[in-house]
Design a protein around this motif. Structure first.
Motif, mmCIF file in Angstrom:
data_model
loop_
_atom_site.group_PDB
_atom_site.id
_atom_site.type_symbol
_atom_site.label_atom_id
_atom_site.label_comp_id
_atom_site.label_asym_id
_atom_site.label_seq_id
_atom_site.Cartn_x
_atom_site.Cartn_y
_atom_site.Cartn_z
ATOM 1 N N ARG A 159 6.163 8.672 -6.934
ATOM 2 C CA ARG A 159 6.902 7.893 -5.950
ATOM 3 C C ARG A 159 6.047 6.759 -5.390
ATOM 4 O O ARG A 159 6.550 5.679 -5.070
ATOM 5 C CB ARG A 159 7.359 8.818 -4.817
ATOM 6 C CG ARG A 159 8.215 8.142 -3.780
ATOM 7 C CD ARG A 159 8.691 9.109 -2.737
ATOM 8 N NE ARG A 159 7.621 9.528 -1.850
ATOM 9 C CZ ARG A 159 7.818 10.270 -0.762
ATOM 10 N NH1 ARG A 159 9.018 10.678 -0.441
ATOM 11 N NH2 ARG A 159 6.791 10.612 -0.006
ATOM 12 N N ALA A 160 4.739 7.018 -5.268
ATOM 13 C CA ALA A 160 3.838 5.987 -4.750
ATOM 14 C C ALA A 160 3.471 4.980 -5.844
ATOM 15 O O ALA A 160 3.483 3.774 -5.627
ATOM 16 C CB ALA A 160 2.587 6.633 -4.178
ATOM 17 N N PRO B 211 1.480 -0.522 -5.974
ATOM 18 C CA PRO B 211 0.822 -1.067 -4.790
ATOM 19 C C PRO B 211 -0.540 -1.688 -5.135
ATOM 20 O O PRO B 211 -1.094 -1.421 -6.200
ATOM 21 C CB PRO B 211 0.632 0.169 -3.903
ATOM 22 C CG PRO B 211 0.520 1.295 -4.870
ATOM 23 C CD PRO B 211 1.424 0.961 -6.013
ATOM 24 N N PHE C 55 12.779 5.559 -4.226
ATOM 25 C CA PHE C 55 13.045 5.152 -2.838
ATOM 26 C C PHE C 55 12.410 3.801 -2.480
ATOM 27 O O PHE C 55 13.065 2.908 -1.956
ATOM 28 C CB PHE C 55 12.557 6.244 -1.878
ATOM 29 C CG PHE C 55 13.002 6.055 -0.454
ATOM 30 C CD1 PHE C 55 14.228 6.525 -0.031
ATOM 31 C CD2 PHE C 55 12.192 5.403 0.466
ATOM 32 C CE1 PHE C 55 14.650 6.353 1.278
ATOM 33 C CE2 PHE C 55 12.605 5.220 1.769
ATOM 34 C CZ PHE C 55 13.837 5.703 2.181
ATOM 35 N N GLY C 56 11.113 3.667 -2.803
ATOM 36 C CA GLY C 56 10.408 2.432 -2.451
ATOM 37 C C GLY C 56 11.018 1.209 -3.119
ATOM 38 O O GLY C 56 11.151 0.144 -2.508
ATOM 39 N N LYS D 267 14.106 0.890 -4.082
ATOM 40 C CA LYS D 267 15.412 0.638 -3.488
ATOM 41 C C LYS D 267 15.252 -0.139 -2.175
ATOM 42 O O LYS D 267 15.977 -1.091 -1.908
ATOM 43 C CB LYS D 267 16.114 1.974 -3.239
ATOM 44 C CG LYS D 267 17.543 1.826 -2.761
ATOM 45 C CD LYS D 267 18.205 3.175 -2.626
ATOM 46 C CE LYS D 267 19.630 3.007 -2.112
ATOM 47 N NZ LYS D 267 20.284 4.293 -1.886
ATOM 48 N N VAL E 27 0.871 -1.167 0.000
ATOM 49 C CA VAL E 27 0.000 0.000 0.000
ATOM 50 C C VAL E 27 0.912 1.221 0.000
ATOM 51 O O VAL E 27 1.911 1.230 0.707
ATOM 52 C CB VAL E 27 -0.860 0.011 1.286
ATOM 53 C CG1 VAL E 27 -1.579 1.335 1.444
ATOM 54 C CG2 VAL E 27 -1.849 -1.125 1.278
ATOM 55 N N ASN E 28 0.610 2.194 -0.828
ATOM 56 C CA ASN E 28 1.413 3.418 -0.795
ATOM 57 C C ASN E 28 0.526 4.635 -0.640
ATOM 58 O O ASN E 28 -0.646 4.612 -0.995
ATOM 59 C CB ASN E 28 2.283 3.541 -2.044
ATOM 60 C CG ASN E 28 3.433 2.549 -2.030
ATOM 61 O OD1 ASN E 28 3.411 1.560 -2.744
ATOM 62 N ND2 ASN E 28 4.397 2.785 -1.182
ATOM 63 N N THR E 29 1.121 5.682 -0.096
ATOM 64 C CA THR E 29 0.356 6.861 0.267
ATOM 65 C C THR E 29 0.929 8.108 -0.395
ATOM 66 O O THR E 29 2.145 8.258 -0.472
ATOM 67 C CB THR E 29 0.397 7.057 1.797
ATOM 68 O OG1 THR E 29 0.048 5.830 2.431
ATOM 69 C CG2 THR E 29 -0.565 8.142 2.239
ATOM 70 N N PHE F 4 0.988 11.781 0.605
ATOM 71 C CA PHE F 4 0.695 12.534 1.820
ATOM 72 C C PHE F 4 0.289 13.961 1.501
ATOM 73 O O PHE F 4 0.660 14.512 0.466
ATOM 74 C CB PHE F 4 1.911 12.531 2.747
ATOM 75 C CG PHE F 4 2.228 11.181 3.302
ATOM 76 C CD1 PHE F 4 1.597 10.717 4.439
ATOM 77 C CD2 PHE F 4 3.152 10.360 2.678
ATOM 78 C CE1 PHE F 4 1.882 9.459 4.957
ATOM 79 C CE2 PHE F 4 3.444 9.102 3.182
ATOM 80 C CZ PHE F 4 2.805 8.658 4.318
ATOM 81 N N ALA G 209 5.661 15.042 1.657
ATOM 82 C CA ALA G 209 6.709 14.301 2.370
ATOM 83 C C ALA G 209 7.805 13.798 1.451
ATOM 84 O O ALA G 209 8.214 12.644 1.527
ATOM 85 C CB ALA G 209 6.087 13.137 3.169
ATOM 86 N N LEU G 210 8.284 14.664 0.570
ATOM 87 C CA LEU G 210 9.442 14.293 -0.245
ATOM 88 C C LEU G 210 10.695 14.420 0.620
ATOM 89 O O LEU G 210 10.818 15.368 1.389
ATOM 90 C CB LEU G 210 9.547 15.200 -1.472
ATOM 91 C CG LEU G 210 8.342 15.180 -2.409
ATOM 92 C CD1 LEU G 210 8.567 16.134 -3.581
ATOM 93 C CD2 LEU G 210 8.060 13.781 -2.923
ATOM 94 N N PHE G 211 11.620 13.473 0.472
ATOM 95 C CA PHE G 211 12.819 13.504 1.311
ATOM 96 C C PHE G 211 13.741 14.640 0.874
ATOM 97 O O PHE G 211 14.185 14.668 -0.272
ATOM 98 C CB PHE G 211 13.560 12.170 1.229
ATOM 99 C CG PHE G 211 12.756 11.023 1.744
ATOM 100 C CD1 PHE G 211 12.398 10.948 3.082
ATOM 101 C CD2 PHE G 211 12.335 10.019 0.896
ATOM 102 C CE1 PHE G 211 11.644 9.897 3.558
ATOM 103 C CE2 PHE G 211 11.578 8.953 1.362
ATOM 104 C CZ PHE G 211 11.233 8.896 2.704
ATOM 105 N N CYS H 239 5.764 1.954 -7.156
ATOM 106 C CA CYS H 239 5.843 0.723 -6.365
ATOM 107 C C CYS H 239 4.749 -0.277 -6.736
ATOM 108 O O CYS H 239 4.728 -1.389 -6.219
ATOM 109 C CB CYS H 239 5.742 1.055 -4.877
ATOM 110 S SG CYS H 239 7.049 2.138 -4.296
#
Lengths: 264, 391
Positions: free
Chosen positions: B177-178, B183, B129-130, B132, B108-110, B112, B116-118, B181
């Motif tokens: 980014r979500a 999801p 990121f996910g 990796k 599951v990905n969110t 936000f 919430a980017l790093f 992945c």
């Protein structure tokens, strides 16, 4: 109106403050290059005091002790302090009143109190177990104790300035607890950890009182050496040591400032 | 770039991991349903965020949790992500019970609300990121980033730094980014609320098209009822940790389950009912005929269902028994496509205000002070229960 006069007055005040702060340092630095053995008058330029310093084994070993103590204690303090800072952040929702006070206390406590307490404590330990005889190890422990609060507060404030959702995002993007530490928390903290290290380093090099009470016969640091030497009068050699210390502390301060600026 | 071999082709960005068929991007996804049973969340100190929620979200659905702040919608979303644990109840995704599965082990990905980017990573590394964390090799990750950048039309954004991005750009990076992945379920926590109106409606359309193209289950949280209606296949309206109504946008808007939902959907013309006899209810604007068999404490007459004519004009539908009342125009708001009239109605001592929204068909507009005849179809008089608290 009087605005211009006021601004001029402020500028004068600003320069006076700077002179007040740095003139003594400047005097020490200038006279470290004095050719004659006095700080009372100028006898021409010379590097002889620096030469003599380099040939003085006691001074060289004191410099070595100072740097070794500063590096080891700073590394330990950064690791432990970062853990405390993280803990403070993770549990910031709870009432941390007393804990925060306990963290702050070493910062406001007079060094001499800490120094005497450390000495008494180590003497007791040594009497009971034979461990921790005065020397580098006791100095490292003592320095770490006064460095930790600064590290903890730097790390804590870095975390507080961070979007808390980032922790959720890392979890949400499949990072296990160890991966979160490695790929999110540590890289995010890197600038804060570097500043904390530099600050700890400067504090350690700077310290005389606590070192004095915890040092052993073989572990005198530069400030302790200076204190001993000065009882025989202020020699230009001392000026030379002081100048080297000013230069190295200034260098560390500039480097840490650059790190901070790059982060901002 | 080197030509991809046929065996590499099935690695399209949106192919489900479990799928063995090498279909084109987006086509082969197998969406997951979500089932919540008796989900309850109580915080230490006795604050109840969710009160025994039962909810079934269908596979491939664009499902919206709608409600005011503090209604529990974000708590519910965080539970789906695994970021909050329910105090009681079970939660399954795609038929698998994940109640006790930690967030990093849920597919599951969110997206936000703050994106919430790093900050310590480049845009490219943020997107990857996910992947990796799941241990995907660098070359494969880079290929995926290229594919997703094409899919969401990120263009040169991937080469920028995070602090160089605008709000709308951040939103799209967070989405990329979500989605990269792949999801089972995508969660979106008010992802558009920080954007200005124009960009917002543009991204609404983009998001909706993306969801339809992927056929992925999206769970969307918002407090904006218009946004919820535009986007959703179905909406759950929440208040005080309780689901007030679940339905399609049309059902929720046209047949609100209770007074809270009606108010939250922005409805005016709510009249308390003092008595009922057969299909006639007594209200402050007089006796009204209704076709609603439900018992209710409040009558809702949506402003756009009112018919306005001049006092002497014939009925808009002469063969039918309509509710008719005489009103005076107090205010007029011209909105281009429609016109809103504020009307006052006098029934004996009782003074009431009605709102009428008339679509602007180019006919003569009424003026402030005009007397108008208001006609209301009995089927447009809707009974609402009054089981809300506070509001």
């Amino acid at each position: 109106m009087q605005n211009r006069g006021f601004k001029k007055g402020l500028a004068v005040f600003w320069w006076l403050t700077l002179i007040f702060l740095y003139a003594p340092l400047l005097v020490v630095m200038v006279f470290s290059f004095n050719a004659i053995n006095t700080s009372a008058r100028w006898g021409g330029f010379s590097l002889r005091w620096y030469e003599r310093l380099l040939n003085n084994d006691v001074v060289i070993s004191a410099i070595g002790h100072t740097l070794l103590l500063a590096v080891i204690s700073s590394i330990i303090a950064v690791i432990l302090g970062a853990m405390i800072g993280y803990g403070l952040y993770r549990h910031r929702a709870r009432r941390l009143g007393l804990l925060i006070v306990l963290i702050y206390l070493p910062i406001v406590m007079p060094d001499i109190v800490f120094g005497i307490a450390d000495m008494a404590f180590f003497v007791q330990i040594n009497r009971l177990t034979g461990l921790l005889s005065p020397g580098l190890s006791t100095m490292v422990i003592a320095h770490v104790t006064f460095q930790i609060p600064f590290v903890a507060l730097i790390v804590y404030s870095r975390f507080v300035g961070l979007d808390a959702t980032l922790f959720d995002a890392a979890k949400d993007l499949y990072a296990s607890p160890w991966q979160r530490m490695l790929h999110f928390i540590l890289p995010t903290l890197k600038p804060a950890l570097l500043s904390a290290f530099f600050l700890s380093f400067t504090l350690s090099v700077d310290d005389f009182v606590i070192s004095f009470f915890t040092a052993g016969p073989e572990s005198a640091t530069l400030p302790i050496y200076i204190w001993g030497a000065i009882r025989r009068g202020i020699s230009p050699e001392i000026n030379a040591i002081a100048t080297l210390m000013i230069a190295s502390v200034a260098l560390v301060a500039v480097v840490s400032l650059l790190f901070n600026r790059r982060r901002a | 770039m080197a030509e991809r071999s046929p065996t590499a082709a099935p690695d399209g960005p949106f192919q489900h991991r479990d799928s063995t068929q090498g279909a084109n991007a987006g086509a082969a996804r197998e969406a997951s349903s979500i089932n919540l049973k008796g989900i309850r969340k109580e915080y230490p100190g006795g604050v109840v965020a969710l009160e025994s929620v039962d909810l079934d979200i269908r596979a491939g659905e664009f499902f919206t949790l709608l409600g005011p702040s503090g209604c529990g919608k974000t708590t519910l979303l965080r539970m789906l992500a695994g970021l909050d644990e329910p105090s009681a109840g079970t939660l399954s995704i795609g038929g698998v019970d994940v109640t006790d599965t930690p967030p990093h082990k849920r597919s599951v990905n969110t997206v936000f609300q703050s994106y919430a980017l790093f900050p310590h990573l480049s845009v490219r590394d943020n997107i990857a990121f996910g992947l990796k964390m799941r241990g995907m090799a660098r070359s494969e990750r880079e290929q995926k980033v290229v594919e997703i950048a094409e899919f969401i039309k990120l263009g040169s954004l991937v080469d920028r730094r995070v602090d160089q991005l605008s709000g709308g750009q951040r939103q799209r990076i967070a989405l990329a980014r979500a989605l990269i992945c792949e999801p089972d379920v995508l969660l979106l926590d008010e992802p558009l609320s920080a954007l200005d109106a124009g960009l917002r409606s543009q991204l609404q359309v983009e998001l909706l098209r993306t969801q339809k193209r992927l056929g992925m289950t999206f769970v969307f949280v918002t407090h904006d009822q218009e946004e919820a209606m535009v986007m959703s296949d179905r909406i759950a309206v929440l208040s005080d940790g309780i689901i007030q109504q679940i339905g399609t946008p049309q059902e929720v808007y046209e047949r609100p389950a209770n007074l809270f939902v009606a108010r939250f959907m922005g409805h005016d013309n709510l009249f308390s009912i003092s008595a009922r006899e057969g299909m006639t209810v007594q209200t402050p604007i007089g006796a009204l005929e209704t076709e609603d068999h439900n018992e209710g404490k409040v009558a809702l007459i949506r402003p756009e269902t009112l018919e306005l004519t001049s006092p002497g004009a014939p009925s808009v539908e002469p063969g039918k028994q309509l509710n008719t009342l005489m009103c005076r125009v107090v205010e007029r708001f011209y909105r281009g496509s429609n016109v809103e009239y504020r009307l006052s109605h006098q029934s004996g001592e009782q003074h009431s205000e009605l709102i009428a929204e008339i679509s602007n068909t180019g006919e003569r507009l009424f003026r402030v002070g005009d007397e108008v005849k208001v006609e209301i179809y009995p089927e447009d008089v809707i009974m609402l229960s009054d089981d809300e608290e506070g509001a």
